[in-house]
Design a protein around this motif. Structure first.
Motif, PDB file in Angstrom:
ATOM      1  N   LYS A  94       0.813  -1.213   0.000  1.00  0.00           N
ATOM      2  CA  LYS A  94       0.000   0.000   0.000  1.00  0.00           C
ATOM      3  C   LYS A  94       0.852   1.271   0.000  1.00  0.00           C
ATOM      4  CE  LYS A  94      -0.766   0.058   5.038  1.00  0.00           C
ATOM      5  NZ  LYS A  94      -1.827   0.063   6.076  1.00  0.00           N
ATOM      6  N   TYR A  95       2.172   1.104   0.246  1.00  0.00           N
ATOM      7  CA  TYR A  95       3.070   2.270   0.237  1.00  0.00           C
ATOM      8  C   TYR A  95       3.893   2.362  -1.055  1.00  0.00           C
ATOM      9  CZ  TYR A  95       1.988   2.023   5.229  1.00  0.00           C
ATOM     10  OH  TYR A  95       1.339   1.965   6.440  1.00  0.00           O
ATOM     11  N   TRP A  96       3.726   1.400  -1.972  1.00  0.00           N
ATOM     12  CA  TRP A  96       4.502   1.418  -3.208  1.00  0.00           C
ATOM     13  C   TRP A  96       4.140   2.627  -4.067  1.00  0.00           C
ATOM     14  CZ3 TRP A  96       3.444  -4.352  -4.908  1.00  0.00           C
ATOM     15  CH2 TRP A  96       4.231  -5.206  -4.123  1.00  0.00           C
ATOM     16  N   ASN A  97       5.175   3.223  -4.681  1.00  0.00           N
ATOM     17  CA  ASN A  97       4.884   4.207  -5.714  1.00  0.00           C
ATOM     18  C   ASN A  97       4.695   3.457  -7.034  1.00  0.00           C
ATOM     19  OD1 ASN A  97       7.475   3.645  -6.816  1.00  0.00           O
ATOM     20  ND2 ASN A  97       8.416   5.238  -5.548  1.00  0.00           N
ATOM     21  N   GLU A  98       4.437   4.189  -8.109  1.00  0.00           N
ATOM     22  CA  GLU A  98       4.120   3.552  -9.394  1.00  0.00           C
ATOM     23  C   GLU A  98       5.274   2.682  -9.897  1.00  0.00           C
ATOM     24  OE1 GLU A  98       1.144   2.631 -11.946  1.00  0.00           O
ATOM     25  OE2 GLU A  98       1.048   4.017 -10.252  1.00  0.00           O
ATOM     26  N   GLU A  99       6.503   3.175  -9.748  1.00  0.00           N
ATOM     27  CA  GLU A  99       7.656   2.416 -10.226  1.00  0.00           C
ATOM     28  C   GLU A  99       7.838   1.132  -9.428  1.00  0.00           C
ATOM     29  OE1 GLU A  99      12.463   2.962 -11.116  1.00  0.00           O
ATOM     30  OE2 GLU A  99      11.287   4.629 -10.311  1.00  0.00           O
ATOM     31  N   GLU A 100       7.666   1.205  -8.126  1.00  0.00           N
ATOM     32  CA  GLU A 100       7.800   0.023  -7.282  1.00  0.00           C
ATOM     33  C   GLU A 100       6.711  -1.009  -7.608  1.00  0.00           C
ATOM     34  OE1 GLU A 100       9.778   1.929  -3.230  1.00  0.00           O
ATOM     35  OE2 GLU A 100       7.621   2.138  -3.592  1.00  0.00           O
ATOM     36  N   LYS A 101       5.520  -0.522  -7.874  1.00  0.00           N
ATOM     37  CA  LYS A 101       4.436  -1.426  -8.254  1.00  0.00           C
ATOM     38  C   LYS A 101       4.744  -2.110  -9.579  1.00  0.00           C
ATOM     39  CE  LYS A 101      -0.541  -1.542  -9.156  1.00  0.00           C
ATOM     40  NZ  LYS A 101      -1.793  -0.747  -9.206  1.00  0.00           N
ATOM     41  N   ASP A 102       5.240  -1.341 -10.552  1.00  0.00           N
ATOM     42  CA  ASP A 102       5.613  -1.923 -11.849  1.00  0.00           C
ATOM     43  C   ASP A 102       6.724  -2.956 -11.689  1.00  0.00           C
ATOM     44  OD1 ASP A 102       3.744  -0.342 -13.083  1.00  0.00           O
ATOM     45  OD2 ASP A 102       5.175   1.078 -13.947  1.00  0.00           O
ATOM     46  N   ASP A 103       7.689  -2.671 -10.800  1.00  0.00           N
ATOM     47  CA  ASP A 103       8.768  -3.631 -10.536  1.00  0.00           C
ATOM     48  C   ASP A 103       8.187  -4.966 -10.049  1.00  0.00           C
ATOM     49  OD1 ASP A 103      10.757  -1.871 -11.251  1.00  0.00           O
ATOM     50  OD2 ASP A 103      11.190  -1.224  -9.200  1.00  0.00           O
ATOM     51  N   ALA A 104       7.225  -4.880  -9.127  1.00  0.00           N
ATOM     52  CA  ALA A 104       6.611  -6.083  -8.574  1.00  0.00           C
ATOM     53  C   ALA A 104       5.855  -6.851  -9.656  1.00  0.00           C
ATOM     54  CB  ALA A 104       5.677  -5.717  -7.419  1.00  0.00           C
ATOM     55  N   VAL A 105       5.133  -6.121 -10.496  1.00  0.00           N
ATOM     56  CA  VAL A 105       4.375  -6.746 -11.583  1.00  0.00           C
ATOM     57  C   VAL A 105       5.313  -7.479 -12.541  1.00  0.00           C
ATOM     58  CG1 VAL A 105       3.021  -6.250 -13.665  1.00  0.00           C
ATOM     59  CG2 VAL A 105       2.395  -5.188 -11.481  1.00  0.00           C
ATOM     60  N   VAL A 106       6.410  -6.840 -12.893  1.00  0.00           N
ATOM     61  CA  VAL A 106       7.374  -7.445 -13.817  1.00  0.00           C
ATOM     62  C   VAL A 106       7.985  -8.705 -13.215  1.00  0.00           C
ATOM     63  CG1 VAL A 106       9.606  -7.098 -14.946  1.00  0.00           C
ATOM     64  CG2 VAL A 106       7.872  -5.305 -15.059  1.00  0.00           C
ATOM     65  N   ARG A 107       8.381  -8.621 -11.954  1.00  0.00           N
ATOM     66  CA  ARG A 107       8.952  -9.798 -11.286  1.00  0.00           C
ATOM     67  C   ARG A 107       7.931 -10.936 -11.216  1.00  0.00           C
ATOM     68  NH1 ARG A 107       9.909  -7.658  -5.873  1.00  0.00           N
ATOM     69  NH2 ARG A 107      10.379  -9.822  -5.311  1.00  0.00           N
ATOM     70  N   PHE A 108       6.703 -10.588 -10.890  1.00  0.00           N
ATOM     71  CA  PHE A 108       5.634 -11.594 -10.803  1.00  0.00           C
ATOM     72  C   PHE A 108       5.453 -12.294 -12.144  1.00  0.00           C
ATOM     73  CE2 PHE A 108       1.429 -13.306 -11.066  1.00  0.00           C
ATOM     74  CZ  PHE A 108       0.978 -13.568  -9.785  1.00  0.00           C
ATOM     75  N   LEU A 109       5.303 -11.518 -13.216  1.00  0.00           N
ATOM     76  CA  LEU A 109       5.023 -12.103 -14.531  1.00  0.00           C
ATOM     77  C   LEU A 109       6.213 -12.882 -15.083  1.00  0.00           C
ATOM     78  CD1 LEU A 109       2.926  -9.240 -16.188  1.00  0.00           C
ATOM     79  CD2 LEU A 109       2.101 -11.419 -15.252  1.00  0.00           C
ATOM     80  N   LEU A 110       7.428 -12.410 -14.810  1.00  0.00           N
ATOM     81  CA  LEU A 110       8.602 -13.158 -15.251  1.00  0.00           C
ATOM     82  C   LEU A 110       8.684 -14.511 -14.535  1.00  0.00           C
ATOM     83  CD1 LEU A 110      11.326 -10.355 -15.412  1.00  0.00           C
ATOM     84  CD2 LEU A 110      10.464 -11.692 -17.346  1.00  0.00           C
ATOM     85  N   THR A 111       8.424 -14.519 -13.238  1.00  0.00           N
ATOM     86  CA  THR A 111       8.459 -15.767 -12.476  1.00  0.00           C
ATOM     87  C   THR A 111       7.348 -16.704 -12.929  1.00  0.00           C
ATOM     88  OG1 THR A 111       9.332 -14.554 -10.562  1.00  0.00           O
ATOM     89  CG2 THR A 111       8.462 -16.763 -10.159  1.00  0.00           C
ATOM     90  N   ALA A 112       6.140 -16.162 -13.050  1.00  0.00           N
ATOM     91  CA  ALA A 112       5.015 -16.973 -13.529  1.00  0.00           C
ATOM     92  C   ALA A 112       5.296 -17.503 -14.924  1.00  0.00           C
ATOM     93  CB  ALA A 112       3.734 -16.137 -13.527  1.00  0.00           C
ATOM     94  N   GLY A 113       5.920 -16.668 -15.751  1.00  0.00           N
ATOM     95  CA  GLY A 113       6.265 -17.087 -17.108  1.00  0.00           C
ATOM     96  C   GLY A 113       7.258 -18.236 -17.121  1.00  0.00           C
ATOM     97  N   ALA A 114       8.233 -18.176 -16.226  1.00  0.00           N
ATOM     98  CA  ALA A 114       9.221 -19.262 -16.148  1.00  0.00           C
ATOM     99  C   ALA A 114       8.537 -20.584 -15.788  1.00  0.00           C
ATOM    100  CB  ALA A 114      10.297 -18.918 -15.122  1.00  0.00           C
ATOM    101  N   VAL A 115       7.592 -20.528 -14.857  1.00  0.00           N
ATOM    102  CA  VAL A 115       6.838 -21.736 -14.499  1.00  0.00           C
ATOM    103  C   VAL A 115       6.011 -22.203 -15.699  1.00  0.00           C
ATOM    104  CG1 VAL A 115       5.040 -22.682 -12.994  1.00  0.00           C
ATOM    105  CG2 VAL A 115       6.762 -21.118 -12.057  1.00  0.00           C
ATOM    106  N   GLY A 116       5.405 -21.258 -16.418  1.00  0.00           N
ATOM    107  CA  GLY A 116       4.615 -21.610 -17.597  1.00  0.00           C
ATOM    108  C   GLY A 116       5.443 -22.301 -18.660  1.00  0.00           C
ATOM    109  N   VAL A 117       6.693 -21.883 -18.821  1.00  0.00           N
ATOM    110  CA  VAL A 117       7.599 -22.522 -19.773  1.00  0.00           C
ATOM    111  C   VAL A 117       7.717 -24.017 -19.484  1.00  0.00           C
ATOM    112  CG1 VAL A 117      10.033 -22.727 -20.447  1.00  0.00           C
ATOM    113  CG2 VAL A 117       8.951 -20.475 -20.337  1.00  0.00           C
TER     114      VAL A 117
END
Length: 469
Positions: free
Chosen positions: A316-339
């Protein structure tokens, strides 16, 4: 690793990646081949044969209309729902197909959805989702004959191209710093390099794109997921297709806004239920969604991403850049599992049942969330394993061949499973008896043993035991 994160997460239209997005891409590829071979001028008619699961549930999944749009040159990544409705209405009224009209060429043909030949009981050797396109000249002679298979998640394979495709993928893999097709190899890379799964996936993606392109592309994917959810919250009434399934997301949203004004963590499950429901209601209506990794499972990752961006420690304290960082990390990790699922098994409900769609999405989401919650690489792998282990044997038996019942609610249940799997993994130290590779292989073998009645044919389970009304 031969599969990119942008293969697993791509923008398209509902209701099905394998039955709508894939067939549209196949039709578009056929049109492109006709043009490349200089056969457009001689073309006077078409023969299209649709096989197996595509034929059995194609009407409810929008397969036949998706093929028509693909033949006009539309692509699932670019076409908007309003364009779909407009073109289909004009086709039905005129009986004219504007072949290749979206590809700087046009040949009007008297061809309609009703001219397609359906073979629901015939399964071609390569895959149950098959479609054959034949271009004919004025004398009825073949100009071009192409067969495609929609193998899940919007991926298509052209018959006869498998060997060339594999060689091409092998060359791409050789360029990657951390190639992997198994979780064991992924964990080994992490141990030797000190990198997280997200960082390993990023390094491999940089073989094809710049880091900024990868980041902006994944943030765009997230925004489309959010737009899909938001659009659904504004739409009321019933879903198309004849089952008269009432849209519940707007009503649930209004109720939650009243009951949870301060985003109390006690309501986390209600919110992810809502997000999953909203995305899948939009998908069921043919709206714009992100395959994640399929359309039938499109609500799971957005729902768990909502949890990550609202309930992770400090979120709840993340700024926009920090939120985007989390989204990117999430999708990259999920993507690796999807592979891992694409490489070792399948994400196609028509091939292995819904365990391949909802199960793989839940596993990917669990891994992504464990990463955001601070899990080690071993805990991320454990989270992904737990989620799939408890989706094994899940059948694909949509009532009426529509991606509505049980698909919509199933996404909400699987999203909760993903959150729980991540939390369970984080309570441990990463050590566990069943590896992710073992559970993926088990899923593949279970799918092979599963009766075809329960693999997106609408011939078993709820599809035949519940009266359509």
């Amino acid at each position: 690793m031969a599969v990119s994160v942008f293969d697993l997460f791509s923008v398209g239209i509902g209701p099905s990646s394998s039955h709508t997005v894939g067939p549209m891409r196949a039709a578009h590829a056929f049109v492109a081949q006709v043009i490349r071979e200089g056969q457009l001028e001689a073309l006077t008619s078409l023969r299209i044969d649709v096989y197996g699961s595509l034929a059995a549930t194609g009407r409810g999944h929008g397969t036949f209309t998706a093929i028509m749009l693909g033949l006009e040159g539309y692509e699932p990544e670019n076409i908007l729902p309003a364009q779909v409705d407009e073109r289909l209405a004009q086709m039905e009224q005129s009986g004219v197909l504007r072949f290749a009209s979206q590809m700087d060429a046009r040949k009007d043909l008297n061809y309609t959805v009703n001219d397609m030949i359906q073979h629901p009981l015939t399964v071609l050797p390569r895959h149950t989702n098959g479609v054959k396109f034949i271009a004919l000249d004025a004398a009825g002679e073949e100009l071009l004959n192409e067969t495609f298979f929609s193998v899940g998640g919007g991926f298509i394979v052209r018959e006869g191209a498998e060997e060339r495709l594999e060689k091409n993928l092998e060359e791409k893999v050789k360029q990657q710093p951390y190639p992997f097709t198994t979780a064991a190899r992924l964990l080994e890379h992490s141990k030797n390099s000190g990198k997280s799964i997200a960082e390993i996936m990023m390094a491999n993606e940089e073989t094809y794109r710049t880091r900024e392109e990868i980041r902006s592309g994944l943030v765009h994917i997230y925004k489309v997921m959010e737009e899909c959810k938001d659009a659904s919250l504004e739409r009321t009434g019933v879903l198309p297709g004849g089952l008269k399934v009432r849209r519940r997301a707007p009503e649930w949203h209004e109720r939650l806004r009243k009951e949870d004004k301060d985003r109390d963590p006690v309501f986390w499950q209600e919110w992810i239920n809502l997000v999953a429901l909203a995305v899948n209601e939009e998908n069921a209506s043919g709206g714009r969604v992100v395959t994640a990794p399929t359309n039938g499972a499109a609500g799971i990752i957005p729902a768990v991403l909502f949890y990550a961006t609202h309930y992770a420690p400090g979120a709840k304290y993340w700024n926009e850049e920090e939120k985007d960082d989390a989204v990117v990390r999430f999708l990259l990790t999920a993507g690796a599992v999807g592979v891992l699922y694409k490489e070792q098994a399948s994400i196609s409900g028509a091939e292995v049942g819904c365990q391949g769609e909802v199960g793989s999405a839940s596993s990917m989401a669990a891994g992504g969330l464990a990463e955001i919650l601070g899990g080690t690489t071993a805990q991320v792998e454990n989270a992904a394993e737990i989620a799939m282990e408890h989706n094994l044997g899940l059948t694909c038996d949509p009532i009426g061949g529509l991606v509505q019942i049980p698909c919509i609610e199933r996404n909400a249940i699987a999203a909760s499973k993903a959150v729980n799997a991540a939390k369970m993994a984080l309570m441990g130290d990463g050590e566990h008896h069943v590896t992710l590779d073992e559970v993926i292989i088990t899923m593949r073998e279970t799918g092979k043993d599963m009766s075809d009645k329960y693999k997106e044919t609408a011939m078993g389970g709820l599809a035949v035991n519940v009266v359509e009304c």
